[in-house]
Design a protein around this motif. Structure first.
Motif, short mmCIF file in Angstrom:
data_model
loop_
_atom_site.label_atom_id
_atom_site.label_comp_id
_atom_site.label_asym_id
_atom_site.label_seq_id
_atom_site.Cartn_x
_atom_site.Cartn_y
_atom_site.Cartn_z
N CYS B 332 35.15 40.50 45.61
CA CYS B 332 33.84 40.33 46.24
C CYS B 332 33.08 41.65 46.26
CB CYS B 332 34.00 39.80 47.67
SG CYS B 332 34.40 38.05 47.77
N ASN B 335 31.42 42.48 43.28
CA ASN B 335 30.25 41.61 43.06
C ASN B 335 29.18 41.79 44.14
OD1 ASN B 335 31.24 40.40 40.69
ND2 ASN B 335 32.54 39.01 41.90
N LEU B 337 29.52 41.96 47.57
CA LEU B 337 29.67 41.18 48.81
C LEU B 337 30.85 41.73 49.61
CD1 LEU B 337 28.96 38.63 50.54
CD2 LEU B 337 30.74 37.44 49.22
N ARG B 370 22.72 33.58 49.04
CA ARG B 370 23.14 34.46 47.93
C ARG B 370 24.57 34.93 48.14
NH1 ARG B 370 18.26 36.78 47.68
NH2 ARG B 370 18.83 38.71 48.75
N GLN B 373 26.93 32.39 47.01
CA GLN B 373 27.01 32.38 45.54
C GLN B 373 27.92 33.50 45.03
OE1 GLN B 373 22.84 32.64 44.75
NE2 GLN B 373 22.46 30.46 45.15
N ARG B 374 27.78 34.68 45.61
CA ARG B 374 28.63 35.79 45.17
C ARG B 374 30.10 35.52 45.50
NH1 ARG B 374 25.04 41.29 46.56
NH2 ARG B 374 23.18 40.57 45.45
N SER B 378 33.04 35.28 42.80
CA SER B 378 34.24 36.11 42.94
C SER B 378 35.50 35.26 42.92
CB SER B 378 34.19 36.89 44.26
OG SER B 378 32.97 37.61 44.38
#
Lengths: 385, 385
Positions: B332, B335, B337, B370, B373-374, B378
């Motif tokens: 994460c 990405n 997050l 969002r 989504q991340r 991941s």
């Protein structure tokens, strides 16, 4: 539920108890360690509060080490290599508590000048440690006794208040500072230098911090309570990032960080162009008061009291030549005067001599004169007690 | 110098570390436990600061128990028999630390729901005690296990967060509350009820405090961090004067008292006619956000996550059906997050199942989508990792 063992040895503050007991009565108090609220920088505080109203960015959770703006300001002011050498605390009292929790195990041994600052005694009692007492002389701690205690080994640190000690008012001589720094370096013992009164000097020249004379480990405790206001509860610990790092962990666990809006207001005060003027006003008034009280004591009491006039700080430490401090303090209370018997500043209440601590910062000159009269009246009652 | 033994077992906060590591990067964070600064009562805070500028009487040293005006206000609000049943603290974090220092000796045993609030874990680690873990169910702690642990004896207290637990989000059912109260009374074990999220309820009816159902000893921790602002660091402990009395001694030794100007500003906020409106606004927005995050997680991830939608608080506790939390948290981060792997909430990092804690209070709805989504992206990387 049964409280923890450490509570059995921790006494509530005698001074706070006496103040609570006298609340609402017409008592003149030389007992506290309070700055005079009449001399607070009221205008600057009001301006800082209005500025706070325009600074919405100080209300979220913050860094444990402190508000970056304040930390940077102090680091610059103190010529530090890095802001990592500072930790903002809820008063310097918390700084000492964090040091104690981060470094001391129950049963450890530390050294402290005797008499000892009451708040430090409480912290050391909570820590369940052994306190080796180094008697104070009029130029600082007794160097021979300090060396003898250090030579025994097993000392975790030496706790000291070199500038205008509470309660003795002593400012260490340069020779004592050099000797203590050399001894601690030689025996590899850390210094905890507590300097809340350092900026309250009324006569004589500033002397170097003892920690500045050392090569070895040291931490410096500083407070804004005496030069700004105590109710805001902001102080700091200064030292190497390595020595501070366990303190930061303890602080994170114990309260996450100190109030950010308060740190912001302290920053506003420190940056105010009028702050130096406030400081010299404070020195002017307190410097006058110590003279007024000293002269009144001399005039009213003559040889019944023996004391040096301190060059700074908030206290006159008066030895009694013909009275016992606890009994005198009781008689004073009946006559509308609060003083602290010296016994309060020893862990076991055994000073070896009789003394009282007299605070001169909180009363106006006329009240200080009346206080000296009440003290004289109380002492003259001793034979009839 | 060698730090104290207690430091060896005390971990700095994983969350504070992760937040520090991600500073300045374009990270969406579901990792913190922060309220949204956009929803702070900025107008009320500014007014409170202007009022502070007109209140010069809050800058001297004060009582350890707290600013009388604030203490009286809370005592009235909470229908207490006496203001002696309150102690104002530097956040409720300090309240728990004071309880721990006042009541626990090293080696003592306490019980806590598992997973455990990280800040509490840190305090218990500092106290060098033994923590008996009671697994959380979706209606509160496992009652059979709680009874089994109590029956073993030697338990100093049970630490619990019955309203919207951090990290699980669970709100104890009434049946659980009654059962726990009865058990603790029967075994004469004190309850420490930590209730920082109690006023952040978005659905369902308020349930009684567990301590209100008890006959025996209990202390309640309350915080203004989630309903006002955390940067001010004001909370309180509520309980009998007798149980609070050793806490007052420890607080006096550790920082004398909490900032008075901050207590004054909290009092201004609580008294402001608009404060209830601020609270319902907070509930409205946070209640929306938990729905948005829950729906986005469902939509993006389906059965890869298993969670209940909490009725209040700040966290969704999501069990992973096909992933390991620490590895997922790492992916994460790459990405953009931040999430907290569940392992952080166990003393030994061994939950027995995989979960992540997702904070929904700090990001706006679009950002929460969002973030989901991340998280999905991941998780889908897991096979190629």
């Amino acid at each position: 539920m049964q409280s923890a063992r450490r509570m059995a040895t921790t006494r509530p503050s005698y001074i706070r108890d006496i103040l609570k007991a006298t609340q609402g009565r017409q008592i003149l108090s030389l007992a506290g360690g309070l700055p005079d609220a009449q001399l607070f920088p009221t205008g600057l505080l009001a301006r800082a509060a209005h500025e706070l109203a325009e600074t919405p960015g100080v209300y979220q959770y913050g860094l444990t080490s402190g508000l970056p703006g304040l930390v940077d300001h102090i680091a610059t002011q103190n010529n530090l290599a890095s802001p990592d050498q500072l930790l903002i605390t809820t008063g310097s009292q918390q700084g000492l508590d964090l040091i104690s929790r981060a470094y001391l195990n129950p049963g450890d041994r530390i050294l402290a000048e005797a008499p000892v600052y009451l708040g430090a005694l409480q912290i050391f009692q909570l820590a369940e440690i052994d306190i080796g007492l180094i008697p104070a002389t009029d130029t600082g701690p007794d160097i021979a006794q300090l060396e003898a205690e250090l030579a025994k080994g097993g000392v975790k640190f030496f706790y000291a208040v070199p500038d205008f000690h509470n309660p003795t008012g002593v400012c260490w001589s340069l020779a004592t500072r050099l000797a203590v720094a050399e001894l601690l370096d030689r025996y590899k013992v850390m210094l905890i230098e507590d300097a809340p009164y350092r900026q309250l000097r009324y006569r004589g020249d500033e002397l170097p911090l003892v920690s500045a004379l050392m090569k070895g480990e040291h931490l410096l405790l500083q407070s804004f309570s005496k030069i700004a206001t105590p109710g805001m509860r902001i102080g700091y610990v200064q030292g190497s990032a390595e020595l501070l790092s366990p303190l930061v962990v303890v602080k994170q666990a114990s309260d996450l960080h100190s109030s950010l809006p308060m740190q912001q207001m302290i920053l506003s005060l420190l940056k105010a162009p009028e702050f130096p003027q406030h400081l010299s006003n404070l020195r002017h008034h307190y410097g006058l008061r110590v003279q007024v009280l000293a002269e009144a004591l001399q005039h009213e009491l003559g040889s019944a009291l023996s004391f040096d006039v301190p060059q700074g700080g908030m206290f006159i430490w008066a030895r009694l030549t013909e009275d016992e401090a606890p009994a005198l303090a009781q008689r004073c209370l009946r006559n509308g005067l609060a003083v602290v018997p010296g016994q309060a500043f020893w862990p076991e209440g055994a000073p070896g001599y009789e003394a009282i601590r007299l605070n001169f910062s909180c009363l106006a000159p006329a009240q200080l004169k009346r206080a000296a009269q009440r003290l004289a009246a109380s002492m003259s009652e001793s034979s009839t007690d």
